[in-house]
Design an enzyme around this catalytic site. Structure first.
Site, PDB file in Angstrom:
ATOM      1  N   TYR A  93     -11.284   1.833   4.080  1.00 21.51           N
ATOM      2  CA  TYR A  93     -10.004   1.577   3.422  1.00 21.51           C
ATOM      3  C   TYR A  93     -10.108   0.323   2.576  1.00 21.51           C
ATOM      4  CZ  TYR A  93      -4.958   1.131   2.817  1.00 21.51           C
ATOM      5  OH  TYR A  93      -3.699   1.048   2.289  1.00 21.51           O
ATOM      6  N   SER A 127       0.798  -1.231   0.000  1.00 24.30           N
ATOM      7  CA  SER A 127       0.000   0.000   0.000  1.00 24.30           C
ATOM      8  C   SER A 127       0.828   1.276   0.000  1.00 24.30           C
ATOM      9  CB  SER A 127      -0.959   0.006   1.187  1.00 24.30           C
ATOM     10  OG  SER A 127      -2.016  -0.894   0.960  1.00 24.30           O
ATOM     11  N   LYS A 135       0.157   3.381  -3.014  1.00 23.63           N
ATOM     12  CA  LYS A 135      -1.016   4.255  -3.145  1.00 23.63           C
ATOM     13  C   LYS A 135      -0.637   5.730  -3.332  1.00 23.63           C
ATOM     14  CE  LYS A 135      -4.551   1.533  -0.756  1.00 23.63           C
ATOM     15  NZ  LYS A 135      -3.926   0.192  -0.841  1.00 23.63           N
TER      16      LYS A 135
END
Length: 404
Positions: free
Chosen positions: A186, A76, A79
């Protein structure tokens, strides 16, 4: 044995050695005590690396030593980079924060909302609102991850729909868990954001990020598809057993994904990620290459949620992937790219700092007020491993005691 370097530090050499030795010792102790199999830590300022250190091995007890060139699954941490790509397109006038996602990706407008179950049957309904680019960037589009949402986990179980780590495009058909714009969740928002970048730019996400974000920064080893040579330097994923020991995990990212996952798909070195953080500390520019205009880069450290709260404690639905997450003990928010801390943390980051993490227990923070950023890279499951989190906190404390 720890390998470290100190670059660009303005203090006398004798004064500069103390924080370096402290961080070196932290990394070595973490390996010796079995907290991590191997680890690379970086600290950077606007002028460049202030610290880089390595310890341990790519495979616990048996791998080659970790080095500055070791590759990691950024998970992540990808991101923020995909978010920068979308913001570039806003700067060029081809996207707007209020652009409806379905106007460019009609399939997104067809996603239903999961409203629970009738027995073993998922209860689905049409979404009552349309997601915008702003919603994708701020994780208010209604997407969740099955390892952090019990109903979505059950949906994947009963329907056989692959989850997002499978690398299969069918995973993108998973339903929303809330109407867009109604709260923070999320999940796969940034994977859809990557598809949006592709639709608007006319480029696949891998080539777009390479040309307009990564290569300009000199982050040339960052990739969605590591070469055979790069795979030799990728740290293995390890699993923490109940007795606290580490062994090689059976979990991994797919070698042949069906799409470039903007939410979790990049591999790269700690040094390459440090160059990305350095560019944000410099207002979006590094070595003459500009990836964001100064006002956009500065805006990344402003809260975009307003009165929308982030959740307190989060319960894990897949303990092999994630531990329960406790409530965050400081005022917090979310920008257009990452989590924000909205008050000073004593002895550590200042109000207005950005941060996030990767599933395999890698962590970063960017503190524009103190003009410093740091990251800790390892590959351990489940996420939010107490021993790795402690190491990340100690790295940050040592940074502010000696390098800031």
């Amino acid at each position: 044995m720890t390998q470290s370097l100190l670059v660009g530090h303005a203090q006398r050499p004798s004064a500069a050695k103390t924080p370096v030795r402290t961080i070196d010792a932290l990394l070595e102790r973490a390996v010796t005590h079995g907290s991590v199999p191997g680890v690379v830590a970086v600290v950077t300022g606007p002028e460049g690396l202030r610290y880089q250190g390595t310890a341990g091995r790519l495979l616990v007890h048996d791998g080659v030593p970790a080095t500055a060139d070791t590759m990691f699954r950024w998970a992540s941490m990808t991101k923020a980079i995909t978010s920068v790509a979308a913001l570039q397109l806003i700067e060029r006038g081809v996207l707007d924060l209020d652009t409806e996602v379905a106007s460019l990706l009609p399939a997104h407008g067809e996603l239903p909302v999961l409203d629970g179950f009738d027995g073993a049957t998922p209860r689905l309904r049409p979404a009552r609102s349309r997601a915008t680019l702003r919603h994708l960037l701020t994780h208010t589009a209604g997407h969740a991850y099955p390892w952090a949402h019990a109903d979505l986990f059950r949906y994947h179980q009963v329907t056989g729909t692959p989850h997002i780590l499978s690398g299969r495009r069918a995973a993108l058909a998973a339903p929303l868990v809330a109407d867009p714009g109604t709260g923070w969740q999320y999940g796969a928002s940034t994977d859809w954001l990557g598809l949006l970048v592709e639709a608007v730019s006319g480029r696949d996400l891998a080539s777009y990020l390479s040309e307009f974000v990564l290569a300009p920064l000199g982050a040339t080893d960052a990739t969605f598809e590591p070469t055979a040579r790069q795979l030799e330097s990728v740290m293995a994923i390890h699993q923490r057993t109940r007795d606290g020991r580490l062994h090689r995990s059976g979990v991994d990212l797919p070698r042949a994904a069906e799409f470039a996952a903007g939410g979790q798909g990049l591999y790269g070195s700690a040094r390459s990620f440090a160059r990305f953080m350095q560019a944000l500390l410099r207002g979006g520019e590094l070595a003459g290459a500009r990836i964001l205009q100064p006002e956009t880069a500065t805006g990344l450290f402003r809260d975009q949620l307003g009165n929308t709260p982030l959740p307190g404690a989060i319960r894990s639905s897949m303990p092999e992937l994630m531990n329960d997450l406790p409530p965050f003990p400081f005022r917090q928010g979310w920008s257009l790219a990452f989590h924000l801390v909205l008050e000073d943390v004593p002895g550590m980051r200042r109000a207005g700092s950005g941060d996030w993490a990767g599933l395999f227990n890698s962590y970063y923070w960017i503190d524009p007020g103190a003009r410093v950023a740091g990251a800790l890279f390892t590959q351990v499951l489940p996420f939010f491993d107490a021993r790795v989190v402690e190491l990340a906190l100690e790295l940050e404390k040592a940074t502010y005691q000696g390098l800031v």
